[in-house]
Design an enzyme around this catalytic site. Structure first.
Site, mmCIF file in Angstrom:
data_model
loop_
_atom_site.group_PDB
_atom_site.id
_atom_site.type_symbol
_atom_site.label_atom_id
_atom_site.label_comp_id
_atom_site.label_asym_id
_atom_site.label_seq_id
_atom_site.Cartn_x
_atom_site.Cartn_y
_atom_site.Cartn_z
ATOM 1 C CB CYS A 237 -0.824 0.040 1.435
ATOM 2 S SG CYS A 237 -2.227 -1.032 1.502
ATOM 3 N NE ARG B 31 4.014 1.775 -0.718
ATOM 4 C CZ ARG B 31 5.485 1.533 -0.005
ATOM 5 N NH1 ARG B 31 6.564 2.179 -0.665
ATOM 6 N NH2 ARG B 31 5.564 1.195 1.194
ATOM 7 C CD1 TRP C 6 -1.201 -6.413 -3.782
ATOM 8 C CD2 TRP C 6 -0.828 -7.059 -1.834
ATOM 9 N NE1 TRP C 6 -0.519 -7.603 -3.514
ATOM 10 C CE2 TRP C 6 -0.404 -8.251 -2.276
ATOM 11 C CE3 TRP C 6 -0.717 -7.362 -0.437
ATOM 12 C CZ2 TRP C 6 -0.395 -9.275 -1.994
ATOM 13 C CZ3 TRP C 6 -0.058 -8.245 0.477
ATOM 14 C CH2 TRP C 6 -0.233 -9.127 -0.850
ATOM 15 C CG ASN D 22 2.345 0.711 3.765
ATOM 16 O OD1 ASN D 22 3.441 1.054 4.000
ATOM 17 N ND2 ASN D 22 2.268 -0.249 3.656
ATOM 18 N N GLY D 23 0.235 -1.253 5.828
ATOM 19 C CA GLY D 23 1.287 -2.435 6.812
ATOM 20 C C GLY D 23 0.171 -3.198 7.493
ATOM 21 C CD GLU E 195 13.520 -14.142 -12.225
ATOM 22 O OE1 GLU E 195 13.226 -14.733 -11.069
ATOM 23 O OE2 GLU E 195 12.596 -12.532 -12.488
ATOM 24 C CE LYS F 20 9.711 -11.934 -13.995
ATOM 25 N NZ LYS F 20 10.819 -11.970 -12.586
ATOM 26 C CD GLU G 171 6.513 -11.450 -11.251
ATOM 27 O OE1 GLU G 171 6.582 -11.271 -10.113
ATOM 28 O OE2 GLU G 171 7.267 -12.549 -11.912
ATOM 29 C CG HIS H 168 15.711 -37.749 -6.969
ATOM 30 N ND1 HIS H 168 16.214 -38.759 -6.311
ATOM 31 C CD2 HIS H 168 16.239 -37.029 -7.833
ATOM 32 C CE1 HIS H 168 17.403 -38.985 -7.098
ATOM 33 N NE2 HIS H 168 17.392 -37.977 -7.532
ATOM 34 C CE LYS I 99 8.904 -3.332 -9.881
ATOM 35 N NZ LYS I 99 9.692 -4.486 -10.990
HETATM 36 C C1 F6R Z 1 8.874 -11.277 -9.158
HETATM 37 C C2 F6R Z 1 9.137 -9.361 -8.430
HETATM 38 C C3 F6R Z 1 9.337 -10.139 -6.746
HETATM 39 C C4 F6R Z 1 10.162 -9.505 -6.335
HETATM 40 C C5 F6R Z 1 10.561 -9.100 -4.588
HETATM 41 C C6 F6R Z 1 11.222 -9.141 -3.930
HETATM 42 O O1 F6R Z 1 9.670 -10.539 -10.371
HETATM 43 O O2 F6R Z 1 9.097 -8.067 -8.365
HETATM 44 O O3 F6R Z 1 9.497 -11.554 -6.604
HETATM 45 O O4 F6R Z 1 11.516 -9.898 -6.845
HETATM 46 O O5 F6R Z 1 8.897 -9.009 -4.578
HETATM 47 O O6 F6R Z 1 11.547 -7.174 -4.009
HETATM 48 P P1 F6R Z 1 12.644 -6.931 -3.641
HETATM 49 O O7 F6R Z 1 13.354 -6.738 -5.088
HETATM 50 O O8 F6R Z 1 12.286 -5.504 -3.917
HETATM 51 O O9 F6R Z 1 13.099 -6.750 -2.368
#
Ligand code: F6R
Length: 603
Positions: A2, A27, A79, A103-104, A479, A483, A486, A502, A598
């Site tokens: 948030c 956020r 969020w 926020n929190g 990774e 991707k 997400e 396994h 984000k």
């Molecule tokens: C995936 C992604 C998240 C962040 C994670 C950590 O694409 O963006 O998995 O990598 O939330 O965020 P940071 O790097 O900002 O601590």
């Protein structure tokens, strides 16, 4: 998560709040809302979804958006943690005497809510936040004193939060509290103006000095003054704002994939010179006398950390372990002060990573933040910061943050090896030569993009994806799977190729898609056998490799190189493009996928 903003002054309050929220939309974008008090009159607007919906609602209302009378306002972009993303659950939450944005997470909200319900309070939302206005009402009814009621209220709250609260009884001040979640306060450029925000981005251009509040700081702002409960440190804000534009690309994610060549080049500037590696930010004492490196991070940053763990052991000859921050915090880890603690974070605000860093510091460990955002919370806690220089990353799915983190960590592995004399001159020379080639591996060629676009249509169904790889290609597989999950909402798992037999190989059938990372210079024969095993059991195979692989159903050829780390970055681009194109075909919001944010500032 948030984002919250607050404003006291005579400028156009609704515009300042909305502009601020737009800066904080990364956020969370489940709902948004603002409340403005002007001459004892309260205007509240809330909308589900993105800030644009809120803006549209305000514009079509009778509200005077040009008003420049003195007013105070608070705003929020959400969020959802407690309760669905509905208008009822959107902030600001309104009570009998106060209005709040938060926020929190209020961890003890259930007990508080039960207690308040028992004493006659009626709740309208499912949020944890609503307890704040009821608690305030409870205390205000006893004392008729807004400041005291605010202090009594925050004394009851447990968890991590930052709060802005305005009251009916004192409609010229904003009360605030910071505990765990970020909050910045600034004097505005205009007389008697005060601004609040979850990060400094909304403040740039409107203010020159800022306080990034430490935990435990509370107070109130009134008449151009801010009263704090303890001493605070003012710092200068950057004068110009960096704006991210799509520059002709369809999505920020696409632009950020294409940008990797440039930002990775930037991440090396001044750090590699001739045959030398150097980090001005690190002094040698941070890296000498270290017996272990512990890396802690979340999500994509964790994958960069996992990749780096291979490099730290291989190159620096230091034992290296990697932890997911949310697990690390509660496992009662044994921390020794000859361990160097490295956190990795794009935002520098991720709650679990930040708390893990604080834990390590408390235990006496030296610490480094590998971070993309200067002045973020982690950079202020760690002993040293190495910035990744990726520039603003707007796409919720991280791309250039990962490539710059990986390159920076690889350079750090070389730096540690140099400081601790565990690398021969010739080897350092060879490694630096390869590093300099990395930006080229990140260039997106039209042919490759087109291939990913064409292939994407074959991968819109099925009962799941396995991304498999070995060595550093295992974190890369993780990774790639992240991707895809997400932004396409398809189920995907990253797996070490050698582990498939396994258990997971039981899933193999034509509807199980295997994305196989098959580098020429890293255990090619081993991974080839693992993929053959899956092919023999009818899994559909999409091989990514510079070497032709006859058993693949689909094949994406990467450029031949002479080092596995260059293959790593070649394949990274393929994985990013493939997931983006699948998401596009599925009609999803590539830059703002559902349920995500984000910056994850709740644990
Ligand atoms: C995936 C992604 C998240 C962040 C994670 C950590 O694409 O963006 O998995 O990598 O939330 O965020 P940071 O790097 O900002 O601590």
């Amino acid at each position: 998560m948030c984002g919250i903003v607050g404003y006291i002054g005579k400028q156009n309050t609704s515009k300042i709040l909305i502009d601020g929220l737009r800066e904080l939309e990364y956020r969370g974008y489940d709902s948004a809302g603002i409340a403005i008090l002007e001459d004892d009159k309260l205007d509240v607007f809330k909308a589900v979804g993105k800030i644009a919906n809120l803006e549209a609602k305000i514009e079509t209302s009778a509200y005077d958006t040009e008003s420049s009378n003195f007013s105070i306002g608070i705003g929020h972009t959400r969020w959802a943690t407690h309760g669905k993303p509905t208008e009822l659950n959107a902030h600001p939450h309104l009570g009998e005497y106060s209005y709040v944005v938060h926020n929190g997470i209020i961890e003890n909200y259930k007990e508080l809510k039960d207690e308040l319900i028992n004493s006659g309070h009626k709740f309208v939302s499912q949020t944890d936040t609503e307890v704040i206005v009821h608690l305030f009402e409870y205390y205000f009814n006893k004392t008729n004193d807004a400041k005291k009621s605010f202090l009594d209220t925050i004394a009851r709250l447990e968890g991590a939060y930052s709060i802005l609260l305005i009251t009916k009884s004192q409609p010229n001040r904003i009360f605030f509290m910071k505990h765990g979640s970020p909050l910045a306060i600034a004097h505005g450029n205009n007389k008697d103006e005060i601004l609040f925000a979850s990060s400094d981005a909304p403040l740039i251009g409107l203010a020159s000095d800022v306080v990034y509040l430490e935990d435990g700081v509370s107070g109130y702002a009134i008449d151009g003054n801010i009263v704090f409960n303890q001493e605070v440190k003012w710092t200068t804000l950057p004068t110009s704002k960096q704006f991210a534009q799509k520059d002709g690309f369809r999505f920020f994610m696409e632009k950020e994939i294409y940008e990797q060549h440039d930002v990775v080049t930037d991440s090396m500037l001044g750090r590699i010179k001739d045959d030398e590696i150097n980090f001005e930010e690190l002094n040698e004492s941070l890296c000498s006398g270290i017996n272990e490196i512990k890396i802690c991070a979340c999500g994509t940053s964790y994958h960069a950390g996992l990749t780096a763990s291979y490099l730290f052991e291989r190159i620096s000859k230091v034992r290296c372990s990697v932890e997911i921050a949310s697990e690390f915090r509660y496992k009662e880890p044994l921390l020794k002060d000859d361990t160097l603690f490295i956190v990795i974070s794009q935002s520098g605000e991720t709650a679990d990573t930040l708390e893990a860093l604080k834990m390590a510091k408390k235990a006496g460990l030296k610490s480094i933040a590998v971070c993309n955002v200067d002045n973020s919370s982690m950079t202020r806690v760690a002993d040293a910061t190495v910035l990744t220089r990726a520039g603003i990353e707007k796409g919720v799915a991280s791309t250039k943050a990962f490539s710059t983190q990986t390159v920076v960590l690889w350079m750090m592995a070389l730096y540690f090896a140099k400081v601790n004399e565990t690398i021969a001159k010739q080897e350092l020379h060879e490694q630096l030569k390869v590093l300099r080639e990395v930006p080229k591996s990140l260039i997106v060629e039209d042919k490759l993009h087109e291939k990913c676009r064409r292939l994407s249509k074959r991968y819109l169904h099925g009962h799941g994806f396995f991304f498999i790889g070995r060595d550093v290609f295992y974190p890369l597989a993780l990774e790639g799977a992240l991707k895809l999950k997400e932004i396409s909402y398809l189920h995907a798992e990253g797996y070490p190729a050698g582990e498939m037999k396994h258990g997971p190989i039981a899933l193999a059938d034509p509807e199980l898609f295997t994305i196989a990372l098959m580098p020429q210079h890293c255990h090619y024969d081993k991974i080839k056998s693992n993929v053959e095993e899956l092919s023999a059991r009818d899994s559909t195979i999409c091989a990514i490799s510079p070497l032709e692989f006859e058993l693949s159903d689909d094949f994406i050829k990467t450029k031949p190189t002479d080092h596995y780390m260059l293959e790593f970055f070649e394949m990274l681009v393929v994985l990013q493009l493939l997931s983006m194109e699948i998401s596009v075909r599925l009609g999803n919001d590539v830059d703002m996928p559902r349920n995500l944010a984000k910056s994850v500032t709740v644990e």
